[in-house]
Write an enzyme that holds these catalytic residues in place. Structure first.
Site, PDB file in Angstrom:
ATOM      1  N   HIS A 119     -13.130   0.489   9.286  1.00  0.00           N
ATOM      2  CA  HIS A 119     -13.232  -0.688   8.449  1.00  0.00           C
ATOM      3  C   HIS A 119     -14.850  -0.927   8.148  1.00  0.00           C
ATOM      4  CE1 HIS A 119      -9.414  -1.488  10.299  1.00  0.00           C
ATOM      5  NE2 HIS A 119      -9.107  -1.924   9.204  1.00  0.00           N
ATOM      6  N   CYS A 162      -8.823  -3.836  12.695  1.00  0.00           N
ATOM      7  CA  CYS A 162      -7.813  -3.094  13.534  1.00  0.00           C
ATOM      8  C   CYS A 162      -6.754  -4.150  14.241  1.00  0.00           C
ATOM      9  CB  CYS A 162      -8.117  -2.125  14.377  1.00  0.00           C
ATOM     10  SG  CYS A 162      -9.224  -1.028  13.637  1.00  0.00           S
ATOM     11  N   CYS A 205     -16.601  -0.004  13.555  1.00  0.00           N
ATOM     12  CA  CYS A 205     -15.475   0.699  13.382  1.00  0.00           C
ATOM     13  C   CYS A 205     -15.317   1.720  12.132  1.00  0.00           C
ATOM     14  CB  CYS A 205     -14.435  -0.571  12.986  1.00  0.00           C
ATOM     15  SG  CYS A 205     -12.668   0.001  12.669  1.00  0.00           S
ATOM     16  N   HIS A 234       2.529   1.756   3.445  1.00  0.00           N
ATOM     17  CA  HIS A 234       3.740   0.927   3.744  1.00  0.00           C
ATOM     18  C   HIS A 234       4.817   1.721   3.177  1.00  0.00           C
ATOM     19  CE1 HIS A 234       0.738  -2.470   3.401  1.00  0.00           C
ATOM     20  NE2 HIS A 234       0.723  -1.923   4.391  1.00  0.00           N
ATOM     21  N   LYS A 280      -9.947   9.341   2.673  1.00  0.00           N
ATOM     22  CA  LYS A 280      -9.147   7.905   2.798  1.00  0.00           C
ATOM     23  C   LYS A 280      -9.325   6.976   1.897  1.00  0.00           C
ATOM     24  CE  LYS A 280      -9.616   5.088   6.770  1.00  0.00           C
ATOM     25  NZ  LYS A 280      -8.460   4.255   6.598  1.00  0.00           N
ATOM     26  N   LYS A 283     -11.032   0.118  -0.041  1.00  0.00           N
ATOM     27  CA  LYS A 283     -11.464  -0.890  -1.176  1.00  0.00           C
ATOM     28  C   LYS A 283     -13.025  -0.707  -1.582  1.00  0.00           C
ATOM     29  CE  LYS A 283      -8.028  -4.349  -0.451  1.00  0.00           C
ATOM     30  NZ  LYS A 283      -7.809  -5.330   0.854  1.00  0.00           N
ATOM     31  N   CYS A 332     -12.099  -5.508  16.893  1.00  0.00           N
ATOM     32  CA  CYS A 332     -12.141  -5.309  15.777  1.00  0.00           C
ATOM     33  C   CYS A 332     -10.978  -5.986  14.927  1.00  0.00           C
ATOM     34  CB  CYS A 332     -11.917  -3.997  15.128  1.00  0.00           C
ATOM     35  SG  CYS A 332     -11.913  -3.419  13.515  1.00  0.00           S
ATOM     36  N   HIS A 384       1.031  -1.184  -0.107  1.00  0.00           N
ATOM     37  CA  HIS A 384      -0.029  -0.134  -0.009  1.00  0.00           C
ATOM     38  C   HIS A 384       0.884   1.220  -0.122  1.00  0.00           C
ATOM     39  CE1 HIS A 384      -2.675   2.575   2.076  1.00  0.00           C
ATOM     40  NE2 HIS A 384      -3.556   1.945   1.641  1.00  0.00           N
TER      41      HIS A 384
HETATM   42  N1  MSP Z   1       1.019  -4.980  11.283  1.00  0.00           N
HETATM   43  C1  MSP Z   1       0.765  -3.653  11.892  1.00  0.00           C
HETATM   44  C2  MSP Z   1       2.332  -3.088  12.324  1.00  0.00           C
HETATM   45  C3  MSP Z   1       2.881  -3.871  13.100  1.00  0.00           C
HETATM   46  S1  MSP Z   1       4.435  -3.060  13.529  1.00  0.00           S
HETATM   47  C4  MSP Z   1       4.983  -3.818  14.794  1.00  0.00           C
HETATM   48  C5  MSP Z   1       0.214  -2.814  10.773  1.00  0.00           C
HETATM   49  N2  MSP Z   1       0.238  -3.195   9.604  1.00  0.00           N
HETATM   50  S2  MSP Z   1      -0.487  -2.140   8.429  1.00  0.00           S
HETATM   51  O1  MSP Z   1      -0.071  -3.157   7.172  1.00  0.00           O
HETATM   52  O2  MSP Z   1      -1.632  -2.036   8.636  1.00  0.00           O
HETATM   53  O3  MSP Z   1       0.251  -0.879   8.371  1.00  0.00           O
HETATM   54  C6  MSP Z   1       1.681  -0.855   8.134  1.00  0.00           C
HETATM   55  C7  MSP Z   1       2.072   0.632   8.174  1.00  0.00           C
HETATM   56  O4  MSP Z   1       1.276   1.296   7.109  1.00  0.00           O
HETATM   57  C8  MSP Z   1       1.529   1.510   9.263  1.00  0.00           C
HETATM   58  O5  MSP Z   1       2.646   2.375   9.765  1.00  0.00           O
HETATM   59  C9  MSP Z   1       0.475   2.363   8.973  1.00  0.00           C
HETATM   60  O6  MSP Z   1       0.257   3.530   9.391  1.00  0.00           O
HETATM   61  C10 MSP Z   1       1.042   2.608   7.513  1.00  0.00           C
HETATM   62  N3  MSP Z   1      -0.236   2.834   6.631  1.00  0.00           N
HETATM   63  C11 MSP Z   1      -1.188   1.994   6.085  1.00  0.00           C
HETATM   64  N4  MSP Z   1      -2.031   2.882   5.471  1.00  0.00           N
HETATM   65  C12 MSP Z   1      -1.554   4.036   5.316  1.00  0.00           C
HETATM   66  C13 MSP Z   1      -2.041   5.164   4.534  1.00  0.00           C
HETATM   67  N5  MSP Z   1      -3.230   5.568   3.960  1.00  0.00           N
HETATM   68  N6  MSP Z   1      -1.259   6.235   4.854  1.00  0.00           N
HETATM   69  C14 MSP Z   1       0.172   6.185   5.512  1.00  0.00           C
HETATM   70  N7  MSP Z   1       0.386   5.276   6.182  1.00  0.00           N
HETATM   71  C15 MSP Z   1      -0.439   4.213   6.457  1.00  0.00           C
HETATM   72  O7  MSP Z   1      -0.241  -1.857  11.149  1.00  0.00           O
END
Ligand code: MSP
Length: 471
Positions: free
Chosen positions: A146, A127, A143, A21, A293, A296, A124, A18
């Site tokens: 979600h 989350c 939520c 990430h 935001k 999907k 949730c 994403h």
């Molecule tokens: N698995 C947990 C993290 C565990 S760390 C010990 C998680 N995963 S996640 O895939 O949901 O998110 C991973 C990272 O991507 C997080 O830092 C999250 O904030 C970031 N992002 C996911 N969607 C985002 C946006 N739309 N914008 C910016 N960052 C966001 O949480």
């Protein structure tokens, strides 16, 4: 040489990479490269969060075993990181045998703070989070992230006594021993800390089969966050290895949505283990698509692979590191992206390199730039405060200034008038300025910076293909 440790959040392996990430990866990569430029030795962790209910569900949907599914996802994420020109030194998967073994040992060390109780409340899965009654009421049971009703749970869980550490965590945050950036998030965390109850850290196996078994109770599986947070130290070899050369981390990069886990549960775990708290937690904002935001269900999710494929990794890094504020939410639109590419990367930088290199070769000017390039104090100050977008702006101002200087100095007129000495002086000065800006550019655009260095290496040769062909 000082040892520094930089970390990224490990994404859930329940989907494709994403844009969010990529934010963690790119910011941490800038940090690691900058620290190396300052002379530090850096370890940079990345990894994958592979346990939990939603990953299990996805594997079932795909008709795969959970392990097969996460193996495939982990490969995709590794490729993605490479594509971003992000260079980690350590990679951890939460299904790695070593990680699992170490997490179980961590659990045993935390045992004095763990107790068994019954949880009756809300959860949730999106989350992977237990929901407090107050949140449940505030969100009317659904939520907001979600768009799914919270699930009701009544089950036996192990709890982690956060309450034992709250006072010390508050003191560490207030005193900036564990610096939370930006400042306004630190205030939010302090408010949340007061409201945080002890956290449930296991689920009955029949509710969640895909996870790390609680070491002395086979009927329970560890809560994903305890498993996931531990990755930052298991990857260094904790507990069997002495990690004091690398721990505490210099900077941990996370999105604002998961700051609460890193600023409350994580420090409590570390205190329970007798380890120091990270020096800094840098919390970035969310990337929005056309002001909304990404989701999907709305169908506005922007695929980062597509964004990279359009103009390349350097353009991707450029946009998300300069035009996205390091700490606030920011918008992505294709129009803004294209304009940044054509007007800034192609015009300001690509053309400048081409123009200057051609002027030098066409007029046979010898370039003797010293090796003693240094970062400016102002740049270092911003970089040290993790104000990456602002530091990048500063570098760009320098690039724009060189463009203006060329127009003012008019080297082509000097050439026409055969003012060889002055021409040499002007082109050397412009090149020196460009190489200085290029040095500061390196953490942001490593590939571009390398190419520019090559171009102006003696003898100078203009790039055969433009750095950023206009689209
Ligand atoms: N698995 C947990 C993290 C565990 S760390 C010990 C998680 N995963 S996640 O895939 O949901 O998110 C991973 C990272 O991507 C997080 O830092 C999250 O904030 C970031 N992002 C996911 N969607 C985002 C946006 N739309 N914008 C910016 N960052 C966001 O949480």
């Amino acid at each position: 040489m000082t040892k520094k440790y930089v970390t990224t959040a490990i994404p859930y392996m329940n989907g494709n990479p994403h844009i969010g990430h990529a934010m963690d990866y790119c910011l941490a990569d800038v940090c690691a490269r900058y620290l190396r430029l300052c002379g530090d030795e850096v370890r940079f962790q990345a990894g994958t969060d592979e346990h939990g209910g939603k990953i299990y569900q996805k594997a079932v949907e795909r008709d795969m075993s959970p392990q097969e599914y996460v193996d495939e996802r982990a490969r995709t994420f590794k490729d993605f990181i490479k594509k971003l020109d992000v260079e980690y030194t350590d990679f951890v998967r939460t299904t790695d045998d070593e990680h699992v073994k170490r997490v179980q040992e961590i659990w045993m060390k935390l045992k004095p703070y763990i107790y068994l109780d019954e949880y009756e409340g809300w959860y949730c899965t999106g989350c992977e989070r237990f929901i407090t009654p107050k949140e449940y009421d505030e969100n009317n049971g659904v939520c907001p992230d979600h768009q799914k009703p919270y699930e009701k749970l009544k089950e036996k869980n192990y709890y982690f006594r956060i309450s034992d550490f709250k006072k010390r965590i508050r003191a560490a945050i207030e005193a900036d021993e564990m610096l939370i950036l930006p400042e306004f998030r630190k205030k939010e965390v302090l408010r949340l800390l007061d409201e945080s109850p002890d956290v449930s850290v296991s689920r009955p196996r029949e509710q969640l089969a895909w996870g790390v078994t609680v070491p002395d109770d086979e009927s329970q599986v560890m809560y994903v966050w305890m498993d996931a947070l531990a990755n930052y130290i298991t990857v260094l070899g904790y507990p069997e290895k002495d990690i004091s050369a690398w721990w505490p981390a210099t900077a941990q990069f996370v999105g604002k949505d998961i700051l609460r886990f890193h600023a409350i549960i994580w420090p409590a775990m570390l205190m329970g283990l007798g380890l120091d708290l990270p020096r800094t937690i840098v919390s970035h904002g969310m990337i929005l698509a056309d002001g909304q935001k990404m989701s999907k269900s709305v169908g506005n999710v922007i695929d980062p692979q597509e964004v990279i494929d359009l103009f390349g990794a350097s353009a991707f890094r450029y946009y998300f590191l300069r035009h996205v504020d390091t700490f606030a939410d920011a918008d992505f639109t294709w129009a803004k992206y294209e304009s940044a590419y054509n007007n800034e990367l192609a015009n300001d930088l690509g053309n400048l390199v081409q123009r200057l290199a051609s002027l030098i070769t066409k007029n046979d000017v010898e370039i003797n730039c010293g090796d003693s390039i240094e970062m400016s104090g102002e740049y270092r100050e911003l970089m040290d405060k993790y104000e990456y977008a602002r530091a990048f702006d500063l570098v760009w101002e320098k690039i724009q200034k060189i463009n203006q200087d060329i127009d003012i100095e008019k080297p082509w007129v000097l050439a026409k008038e055969n003012k060889t000495e002055e021409l040499g002086r002007v082109l050397n000065k412009l090149t020196q300025d460009l190489l200085t800006a290029n040095y500061e550019l390196e953490p942001f655009l490593p590939e571009t910076s390398k190419r520019i260095k090559e171009v102006f290496k003696n003898p100078v040769h203009p790039p055969e293909t433009p750095l950023f062909p206009k689209k």
